[in-house]
Design a protein around this motif. Structure first.
Motif, PDB file in Angstrom:
ATOM      1  N   MET A   1      -5.646 -28.285   7.160  1.00 35.58           N
ATOM      2  CA  MET A   1      -5.811 -29.541   7.852  1.00 35.58           C
ATOM      3  C   MET A   1      -4.995 -30.575   7.087  1.00 35.58           C
ATOM      4  SD  MET A   1      -9.342 -31.334   9.018  1.00 35.58           S
ATOM      5  CE  MET A   1     -10.077 -31.181   7.443  1.00 35.58           C
ATOM      6  N   ASN A   2      -4.096 -31.228   7.778  1.00 38.14           N
ATOM      7  CA  ASN A   2      -3.264 -32.195   7.079  1.00 38.14           C
ATOM      8  C   ASN A   2      -3.541 -33.638   7.475  1.00 38.14           C
ATOM      9  OD1 ASN A   2      -2.120 -32.029   9.598  1.00 38.14           O
ATOM     10  ND2 ASN A   2      -0.014 -31.984   8.885  1.00 38.14           N
ATOM     11  N   TYR A   3      -4.504 -33.861   8.369  1.00 35.70           N
ATOM     12  CA  TYR A   3      -4.805 -35.228   8.791  1.00 35.70           C
ATOM     13  C   TYR A   3      -6.204 -35.233   9.391  1.00 35.70           C
ATOM     14  CZ  TYR A   3      -4.325 -39.546  11.551  1.00 35.70           C
ATOM     15  OH  TYR A   3      -4.500 -40.772  12.101  1.00 35.70           O
ATOM     16  N   ILE A  19      -2.536 -27.544  10.819  1.00 35.80           N
ATOM     17  CA  ILE A  19      -1.354 -26.697  10.889  1.00 35.80           C
ATOM     18  C   ILE A  19      -1.827 -25.269  11.109  1.00 35.80           C
ATOM     19  CG2 ILE A  19       0.645 -25.814   9.653  1.00 35.80           C
ATOM     20  CD1 ILE A  19       0.726 -28.462   8.144  1.00 35.80           C
ATOM     21  N   GLN A  20      -1.412 -24.671  12.221  1.00 38.11           N
ATOM     22  CA  GLN A  20      -1.820 -23.312  12.542  1.00 38.11           C
ATOM     23  C   GLN A  20      -0.982 -22.312  11.763  1.00 38.11           C
ATOM     24  OE1 GLN A  20      -1.282 -23.738  16.814  1.00 38.11           O
ATOM     25  NE2 GLN A  20      -3.488 -23.478  17.060  1.00 38.11           N
ATOM     26  N   SER A  21      -1.588 -21.165  11.484  1.00 38.51           N
ATOM     27  CA  SER A  21      -0.851 -20.132  10.759  1.00 38.51           C
ATOM     28  C   SER A  21       0.242 -19.573  11.658  1.00 38.51           C
ATOM     29  CB  SER A  21      -1.791 -19.019  10.311  1.00 38.51           C
ATOM     30  OG  SER A  21      -2.423 -18.432  11.420  1.00 38.51           O
ATOM     31  N   GLY A  22       1.312 -19.117  11.045  1.00 43.22           N
ATOM     32  CA  GLY A  22       2.453 -18.625  11.814  1.00 43.22           C
ATOM     33  C   GLY A  22       3.467 -19.730  12.012  1.00 43.22           C
ATOM     34  N   ILE A  23       4.532 -19.394  12.696  1.00 43.17           N
ATOM     35  CA  ILE A  23       5.591 -20.365  12.967  1.00 43.17           C
ATOM     36  C   ILE A  23       5.958 -20.298  14.441  1.00 43.17           C
ATOM     37  CG2 ILE A  23       6.592 -20.369  10.648  1.00 43.17           C
ATOM     38  CD1 ILE A  23       8.668 -18.383  11.657  1.00 43.17           C
ATOM     39  N   ASN A  35       3.367 -25.033  13.737  1.00 44.47           N
ATOM     40  CA  ASN A  35       2.656 -25.265  14.977  1.00 44.47           C
ATOM     41  C   ASN A  35       1.422 -26.107  14.668  1.00 44.47           C
ATOM     42  OD1 ASN A  35       2.253 -25.038  17.683  1.00 44.47           O
ATOM     43  ND2 ASN A  35       1.460 -22.965  17.627  1.00 44.47           N
ATOM     44  N   GLU A  36       1.363 -27.332  15.186  1.00 43.22           N
ATOM     45  CA  GLU A  36       0.250 -28.232  14.905  1.00 43.22           C
ATOM     46  C   GLU A  36      -0.736 -28.263  16.052  1.00 43.22           C
ATOM     47  OE1 GLU A  36       1.813 -32.060  13.938  1.00 43.22           O
ATOM     48  OE2 GLU A  36       2.070 -31.507  11.837  1.00 43.22           O
TER      49      GLU A  36
END
Length: 92
Positions: A1-3, A19-23, A35-36
């Motif tokens: 969690m960035n926010y 921020i979800q795992s993976g790209i 991927n947010e």
């Protein structure tokens, strides 16, 4: 969690970004980005659990609505529970 922050003038809700795992890649641009997942929280207990587990790998349960309403927050995704919270391994 960035926010994760409490917002609102009349209806106080929590707004967060995870921020979800993976790209994910953009087909046209060819760039790689994270991927947010932007979400809202209305329950104080869920908000406290999220705040205390910041920096952990979170699995969340949410409801998706068609539109936003002021008392539900600014996102159509409303988190209603934390399924699991696992601390990240050192060095990740």
């Amino acid at each position: 969690m960035n926010y994760f922050v409490k917002k609102g003038y009349v209806f106080k809700t929590y707004e967060g970004r995870l921020i979800q795992s993976g790209i994910r890649t953009q087909v046209t641009g060819g760039t790689i980005g994270s991927n947010e997942f932007m979400f809202s929280v209305t329950d104080e207990k869920v908000a406290k659990k999220l705040s205390s587990n910041a920096g952990s790998f979170l699995e969340l349960h949410y409801k998706e609505y068609l539109h936003t309403l002021p008392w539900r927050g600014v996102s159509v995704f409303v988190v209603d529970s934390v399924v699991s919270a696992k601390p990240l391994a050192p060095g990740m």
